[in-house]
Motif scaffolding. Structure first.
Motif, mmCIF file in Angstrom:
data_model
loop_
_atom_site.group_PDB
_atom_site.id
_atom_site.type_symbol
_atom_site.label_atom_id
_atom_site.label_comp_id
_atom_site.label_asym_id
_atom_site.label_seq_id
_atom_site.Cartn_x
_atom_site.Cartn_y
_atom_site.Cartn_z
ATOM 1 N N LEU A 273 0.865 -1.169 0.000
ATOM 2 C CA LEU A 273 0.000 0.000 0.000
ATOM 3 C C LEU A 273 0.908 1.228 0.000
ATOM 4 O O LEU A 273 1.804 1.350 0.844
ATOM 5 C CB LEU A 273 -0.882 -0.002 1.253
ATOM 6 C CG LEU A 273 -2.093 0.935 1.260
ATOM 7 C CD1 LEU A 273 -3.025 0.644 0.083
ATOM 8 C CD2 LEU A 273 -2.849 0.796 2.572
ATOM 9 N N VAL A 274 0.701 2.110 -0.970
ATOM 10 C CA VAL A 274 1.570 3.278 -1.138
ATOM 11 C C VAL A 274 0.763 4.549 -0.883
ATOM 12 O O VAL A 274 -0.265 4.786 -1.520
ATOM 13 C CB VAL A 274 2.166 3.330 -2.562
ATOM 14 C CG1 VAL A 274 3.107 4.529 -2.694
ATOM 15 C CG2 VAL A 274 2.891 2.033 -2.881
ATOM 16 N N PHE A 275 1.232 5.350 0.063
ATOM 17 C CA PHE A 275 0.603 6.641 0.365
ATOM 18 C C PHE A 275 1.467 7.745 -0.240
ATOM 19 O O PHE A 275 2.668 7.809 0.019
ATOM 20 C CB PHE A 275 0.493 6.866 1.873
ATOM 21 C CG PHE A 275 -0.367 5.868 2.591
ATOM 22 C CD1 PHE A 275 -1.730 6.074 2.733
ATOM 23 C CD2 PHE A 275 0.191 4.714 3.132
ATOM 24 C CE1 PHE A 275 -2.521 5.160 3.397
ATOM 25 C CE2 PHE A 275 -0.594 3.788 3.798
ATOM 26 C CZ PHE A 275 -1.951 4.010 3.926
ATOM 27 N N SER A 276 0.860 8.634 -1.041
ATOM 28 C CA SER A 276 1.577 9.772 -1.618
ATOM 29 C C SER A 276 0.988 11.046 -1.017
ATOM 30 O O SER A 276 -0.130 11.440 -1.352
ATOM 31 C CB SER A 276 1.428 9.783 -3.146
ATOM 32 O OG SER A 276 1.961 8.590 -3.695
ATOM 33 N N LEU A 277 1.750 11.681 -0.139
ATOM 34 C CA LEU A 277 1.252 12.827 0.623
ATOM 35 C C LEU A 277 2.067 14.083 0.331
ATOM 36 O O LEU A 277 3.298 14.039 0.318
ATOM 37 C CB LEU A 277 1.291 12.522 2.121
ATOM 38 C CG LEU A 277 0.476 11.317 2.585
ATOM 39 C CD1 LEU A 277 0.853 10.928 4.001
ATOM 40 C CD2 LEU A 277 -1.015 11.627 2.496
ATOM 41 N N HIS A 278 1.373 15.194 0.118
ATOM 42 C CA HIS A 278 2.044 16.481 -0.084
ATOM 43 C C HIS A 278 2.331 17.173 1.243
ATOM 44 O O HIS A 278 3.177 18.056 1.311
ATOM 45 C CB HIS A 278 1.176 17.400 -0.953
ATOM 46 C CG HIS A 278 1.013 16.918 -2.350
ATOM 47 N ND1 HIS A 278 2.020 16.970 -3.289
ATOM 48 C CD2 HIS A 278 -0.044 16.348 -2.977
ATOM 49 C CE1 HIS A 278 1.594 16.478 -4.429
ATOM 50 N NE2 HIS A 278 0.348 16.085 -4.271
ATOM 51 N N GLU B 263 9.071 1.398 3.447
ATOM 52 C CA GLU B 263 9.982 2.379 2.839
ATOM 53 C C GLU B 263 9.354 3.769 2.886
ATOM 54 O O GLU B 263 8.129 3.923 2.826
ATOM 55 C CB GLU B 263 10.279 1.995 1.387
ATOM 56 C CG GLU B 263 11.365 2.828 0.731
ATOM 57 C CD GLU B 263 11.645 2.385 -0.702
ATOM 58 O OE1 GLU B 263 12.556 2.950 -1.328
ATOM 59 O OE2 GLU B 263 10.925 1.484 -1.195
ATOM 60 N N ILE B 264 10.223 4.786 3.001
ATOM 61 C CA ILE B 264 9.786 6.184 2.935
ATOM 62 C C ILE B 264 10.657 6.886 1.898
ATOM 63 O O ILE B 264 11.888 6.827 1.964
ATOM 64 C CB ILE B 264 9.935 6.900 4.290
ATOM 65 C CG1 ILE B 264 9.129 6.175 5.378
ATOM 66 C CG2 ILE B 264 9.480 8.357 4.166
ATOM 67 C CD1 ILE B 264 9.352 6.742 6.770
ATOM 68 N N VAL B 265 10.010 7.545 0.940
ATOM 69 C CA VAL B 265 10.734 8.249 -0.122
ATOM 70 C C VAL B 265 10.193 9.667 -0.246
ATOM 71 O O VAL B 265 8.972 9.861 -0.300
ATOM 72 C CB VAL B 265 10.583 7.529 -1.488
ATOM 73 C CG1 VAL B 265 11.304 8.306 -2.588
ATOM 74 C CG2 VAL B 265 11.115 6.112 -1.398
ATOM 75 N N VAL B 266 11.104 10.632 -0.300
ATOM 76 C CA VAL B 266 10.702 12.022 -0.549
ATOM 77 C C VAL B 266 11.012 12.341 -2.001
ATOM 78 O O VAL B 266 12.180 12.348 -2.408
ATOM 79 C CB VAL B 266 11.442 13.005 0.384
ATOM 80 C CG1 VAL B 266 11.037 14.445 0.060
ATOM 81 C CG2 VAL B 266 11.149 12.694 1.839
ATOM 82 N N GLU B 267 9.993 12.536 -2.785
ATOM 83 C CA GLU B 267 10.168 12.854 -4.201
ATOM 84 C C GLU B 267 10.656 14.286 -4.352
ATOM 85 O O GLU B 267 10.114 15.214 -3.759
ATOM 86 C CB GLU B 267 8.839 12.685 -4.955
ATOM 87 C CG GLU B 267 8.309 11.265 -4.969
ATOM 88 C CD GLU B 267 9.079 10.380 -5.911
ATOM 89 O OE1 GLU B 267 9.781 10.910 -6.798
ATOM 90 O OE2 GLU B 267 8.990 9.145 -5.760
ATOM 91 N N LYS B 268 11.696 14.476 -5.182
ATOM 92 C CA LYS B 268 12.253 15.806 -5.382
ATOM 93 C C LYS B 268 11.559 16.522 -6.533
ATOM 94 O O LYS B 268 11.037 15.908 -7.445
ATOM 95 C CB LYS B 268 13.749 15.716 -5.646
ATOM 96 C CG LYS B 268 14.549 15.194 -4.452
ATOM 97 C CD LYS B 268 16.028 15.158 -4.777
ATOM 98 C CE LYS B 268 16.825 14.657 -3.570
ATOM 99 N NZ LYS B 268 18.277 14.607 -3.847
ATOM 100 N N ARG C 102 6.983 23.186 -3.055
ATOM 101 C CA ARG C 102 5.574 23.017 -2.677
ATOM 102 C C ARG C 102 4.967 21.781 -3.340
ATOM 103 O O ARG C 102 3.934 21.279 -2.897
ATOM 104 C CB ARG C 102 4.768 24.261 -3.053
ATOM 105 C CG ARG C 102 5.094 25.494 -2.202
ATOM 106 C CD ARG C 102 4.146 26.625 -2.537
ATOM 107 N NE ARG C 102 4.471 27.837 -1.797
ATOM 108 C CZ ARG C 102 4.092 28.093 -0.555
ATOM 109 N NH1 ARG C 102 3.374 27.186 0.087
ATOM 110 N NH2 ARG C 102 4.418 29.219 0.041
ATOM 111 N N LYS C 103 5.577 21.311 -4.436
ATOM 112 C CA LYS C 103 5.042 20.163 -5.165
ATOM 113 C C LYS C 103 5.663 18.844 -4.713
ATOM 114 O O LYS C 103 5.319 17.796 -5.206
ATOM 115 C CB LYS C 103 5.271 20.356 -6.671
ATOM 116 C CG LYS C 103 4.544 21.561 -7.275
ATOM 117 C CD LYS C 103 3.041 21.411 -7.165
ATOM 118 C CE LYS C 103 2.323 22.582 -7.835
ATOM 119 N NZ LYS C 103 0.863 22.471 -7.706
ATOM 120 N N ARG C 104 6.632 18.896 -3.811
ATOM 121 C CA ARG C 104 7.228 17.659 -3.321
ATOM 122 C C ARG C 104 6.198 16.844 -2.551
ATOM 123 O O ARG C 104 5.292 17.386 -1.939
ATOM 124 C CB ARG C 104 8.414 17.975 -2.403
ATOM 125 C CG ARG C 104 9.601 18.609 -3.126
ATOM 126 C CD ARG C 104 10.751 18.805 -2.184
ATOM 127 N NE ARG C 104 11.871 19.438 -2.881
ATOM 128 C CZ ARG C 104 13.044 19.695 -2.320
ATOM 129 N NH1 ARG C 104 13.236 19.400 -1.049
ATOM 130 N NH2 ARG C 104 13.998 20.258 -3.017
#
Length: 295
Positions: free
Chosen positions: A49-54, A75-80, A85-87
């Motif tokens: 289950l993948v959570f994508s949070l701003h 796993e925890i990933v911070v998208e660059k 503000r869009k990360r």
């Protein structure tokens, strides 16, 4: 160089929600379900289950929530991104059927926890200084409609639904309903700020309405006075004011000599009520209309 970004109004609300203690395990599971319905995606290959949070605040809440009910984080990933503000933060966990085995609409406490998860995961609110609008992204139509129905049943909150190409949204426009919603999910500090802003906006609106009324009334008064003077001057040229009945002649001379006075002020000088004076001026205008247009 450090750039300090001002938090949005929504993020400030979420920062307050993060501080709310978790309730029972069922309430915590219901809040997790809210996160799932707002921002959860199922990776079929990895069975994750993948959570994508701003929201960084929402991410902290979700991690603490998962720890509270013993849900392992894979796993925890911070998208660059070029725009900070869009990360967004991706949080992965192993999927379990137990996540879905709770009915958040069966009990008010469970529903409140579910709403909190929904708002943290996919909700936003416009700064009330500008206008009143709160919305939540909800992909599943049946969940959206159940949420709308439960909001009305438990809290008498009216909400609307809008369908967009890639998502559905539940929205609330009434400030009364927005404040009821926020109070239900545990907001207190920001609610006091919202109440102050609403009061200030109401006062400003009342002042603007009053000013507009006064200005409009002044324009109407000026136009009415100009018409009265035009009628009197037309009678003066065509037949002479001395031909008017004595009561009308007295009013005509008084108006010509006191163009700046209101009907009430002029009436006091003539010992007439505003209604009496208005009636006599109408009679003068009727006489003047025999000789031409006095509009």
């Amino acid at each position: 160089m450090v750039i300090l970004l001002r938090r949005t109004f929504s993020e400030e609300i979420k920062e307050e929600l993060v501080k709310i203690p978790f309730g029972s395990r069922d309430e915590a599971r219901s809040e997790l379900l809210g996160f799932i319905k707002a921002r959860g995606d199922f990776d079929v290959k990895k069975r994750q289950l993948v959570f994508s949070l701003h929201s960084f605040a929402a991410s902290r809440r979700l991690l603490n929530l998962m720890k509270y009910i013993s849900v392992p984080v894979v796993e925890i990933v911070v998208e660059k991104s070029h725009n900070i503000r869009k990360r967004f933060i991706k949080i992965m966990t192993e999927y379990s059927e137990s996540f879905m085995q709770i009915d958040p609409f069966s009990d008010v406490a469970l529903f409140v926890s579910f709403l909190r998860g929904l708002f943290l995961g996919g909700g936003s609110m416009t700064d009330p200084k500008h206008h009143y609008h709160l919305e939540i992204n909800l992909f599943e139509e049946d969940v959206l409609l159940s949420t709308k129905k439960a909001l009305k049943f438990f809290f008498n909150v009216n909400s609307g639904v809008v369908e967009l190409p890639n998502t559905r949204k539940l929205y609330i426009k009434s400030i009364r309903d927005i404040m009821t919603f926020l109070e239900a999910i545990g907001i207190q500090e920001k609610l006091r700020e919202i109440e102050r802003i609403v009061t200030e906006r109401r006062v400003i609106s009342d002042v603007n309405r009053t000013v507009n009324f006064i200005e409009a009334n002044a324009v109407r008064t000026a136009e009415s006075t100009a018409r009265q003077v035009k009628a009197i001057e037309l009678i003066q040229r065509r037949m002479g004011l001395d031909k008017l009945p004595e009561d009308l002649r007295k009013v005509a001379f008084a108006r010509l000599m006191n163009k700046e006075l209101s009907l009430r002020e002029l009436g006091k000088r003539l010992n007439l009520t505003k209604s009496q004076l208005y009636s006599k001026l109408k009679r003068i205008i009727k006489i003047a209309e025999r000789f031409g247009d006095v509009k």
